[in-house]
Design a protein around this motif. Structure first.
Motif, PDB file in Angstrom:
ATOM      1  N   TYR A  44       0.845  -1.201   0.000  1.00 51.36           N
ATOM      2  CA  TYR A  44       0.000   0.000   0.000  1.00 51.36           C
ATOM      3  C   TYR A  44       0.885   1.258   0.000  1.00 51.36           C
ATOM      4  O   TYR A  44       0.610   2.211  -0.734  1.00 51.36           O
ATOM      5  CB  TYR A  44      -0.917  -0.003   1.221  1.00 51.36           C
ATOM      6  N   ASP A  47       2.456   1.670  -3.461  1.00 52.18           N
ATOM      7  CA  ASP A  47       1.467   2.081  -4.460  1.00 52.18           C
ATOM      8  C   ASP A  47       1.017   3.526  -4.276  1.00 52.18           C
ATOM      9  O   ASP A  47       0.577   4.171  -5.237  1.00 52.18           O
ATOM     10  CB  ASP A  47       0.236   1.165  -4.398  1.00 52.18           C
ATOM     11  N   ASN A  48       1.112   4.014  -3.046  1.00 54.80           N
ATOM     12  CA  ASN A  48       0.596   5.359  -2.754  1.00 54.80           C
ATOM     13  C   ASN A  48       1.698   6.386  -2.478  1.00 54.80           C
ATOM     14  O   ASN A  48       1.422   7.467  -1.932  1.00 54.80           O
ATOM     15  CB  ASN A  48      -0.375   5.286  -1.571  1.00 54.80           C
ATOM     16  N   ARG A  93       2.118 -10.039  -5.747  1.00 52.39           N
ATOM     17  CA  ARG A  93       2.790  -8.737  -5.646  1.00 52.39           C
ATOM     18  C   ARG A  93       3.512  -8.554  -4.315  1.00 52.39           C
ATOM     19  O   ARG A  93       4.571  -7.918  -4.262  1.00 52.39           O
ATOM     20  CB  ARG A  93       1.789  -7.596  -5.852  1.00 52.39           C
TER      21      ARG A  93
END
Length: 229
Positions: A44, A47-48, A93
């Motif tokens: 997370y 990705d952010n 992933r």
């Protein structure tokens, strides 16, 4: 036969997850991969854009935690649990070297560990679970009826990880993996919150030179002792 809680801790790339998954399936327990939960939070962050050259945007991560939902479901084909992040399957992933090289600093954050430990304890309230990680026997389930601490030499663990990635057709460098293993060992053992250490009542398993079959037999024997004692 009474249901118990089984905590399996140890170093990275020791095969803890495989051992725990196999044991859970054979004895009909629920398996919870605590490491996958920290990997999911790390994914997370990647990705952010929460990683910077100087570290992690901690305040942003803290504010985002209520929106990070981690769950598990059984893959009907393999009969093994897969990890979901906010409803999306991310099992492949979270196993990449990119996540592996970023997970330890995330797992060292006290507010992240506090949030995930609460989730893990809630999952294990009914017993009949197998959970593996770094602090399961010391922090998450200190009263677990069976605690295992797994170790193996760093070079053997790096070789196993290298072989695993190559078998999946992924690019892999043994030297890079060994460096990552050693760095993760240091961070895991020296973090302030929930450091990696063997619980006093944990049974030590050095699987450096054991086959999968030998490990399974050893684990089955420990389970029988814990449930029949």
């Amino acid at each position: 036969m009474k249901k118990i809680t089984i905590a399996i801790d140890g170093y990275s790339s020791c095969g803890k997850s495989t051992m725990a998954k196999d044991l859970a399936r054979e004895i009909g327990y629920i398996y919870i991969d605590s490491g996958a939960m920290y990997r999911a939070v790390t994914l997370y962050c990647l990705d952010n854009g929460l990683f910077t050259d100087s570290g992690i945007r901690e305040e942003e991560l803290r504010n985002s935690l209520p929106d990070i939902r981690i769950s598990f479901r059984l893959n009907p084909e393999t009969q093994r649990p897969v990890t979901l992040l906010n409803g999306e399957e991310v099992e492949e992933r979270i196993r990449t070297m990119e996540v592996s090289s970023h997970v330890s600093p995330v797992a060292a954050l006290g507010f992240v560990r506090e949030a995930l430990v609460k989730q893990q304890q809630e999952m294990g309230r009914q017993k009949g679970i197998v959970m593996d990680g770094r602090d399961i026997g010391t922090v998450v389930f200190p009263d677990a009826e069976l605690k295992i601490f797994v170790t193996a030499s760093a070079d053997i663990r790096a070789r196993r990880r290298y072989d695993e990635l190559k078998a999946k057709g992924r690019p892999a460098s043994y030297d890079e993996i060994l460096k990552n293993v050693e760095e993760r060992d240091y961070i895991d053992q020296n973090r302030e919150v929930g450091p990696l250490r063997k619980a006093e009542d944990a049974i030590l398993l050095d699987n450096s030179h054991m086959t999968i079959a030998e490990q399974k037999q050893w684990l089955a024997e420990q389970f029988q002792k814990a449930t029949n004692g």
